[in-house]
Design a protein around this motif. Sequence first.
Motif: not given
Length: 136
Positions: A99-122
Motif C-alpha cells: 500500500d505504501g508503494c502504491f501511495a508513493a505512486m499516487g495510485a489508489p490501489i491496495t493489497a487484498k491478499g497475496g501469495v507466499l511461493v515456497h521455491v520447490d525448484e529453480l
Amino acid sequence: MAVMPKEVQDAFNQMKNVVLATSTPDGVPNVDPMGMKKVIDAETVYISDQFFNKTLANLKENQKVAITFWGDEGAYQIHGTATYINEGEQFEELKAWVDGCFAAMGAPITAKGGVLVHVDELFTCLPGPNAGAKLA
C-alpha cells in the motif's frame, strides 16, 4: 524446498515485473505479469494480490505455480507451491509495504491478499547449451 542463491534473489527484487503461471486442476493455464513482489527469504517469494481473478480461482484448487523473470541480471524460472494469505501479522506487514508503494505512486490501489511461493525448484532460462538447467 530449493534455496535461491543471492544473485537470483537480487535479480527477482530488481526486475520490474515477473510472470506468474497458474493452472486449473485439469491443466487450463493462466499467466499474468506481476509487479508488486519481493523475496521474503532464500526459499520464499511474495507476490501481492490487487486484481487476482482467474489466478486466485486457480490457486484455490491448485497451489503449484511457476514464476519466470529475465533481464540484465539473468533469466530464471521458479517452480513452487503457493499459499494465499489475506490476514495475520505477516500479511499486514506485506500489505503496509504494498500500500505504501502504491501511495508513493499516487495510485489508489491496495493489497487484498497475496501469495507466499515456497521455491520447490529453480532453473536457468538463459539460452545456450545449459538452457533450462536445474539450479536448485
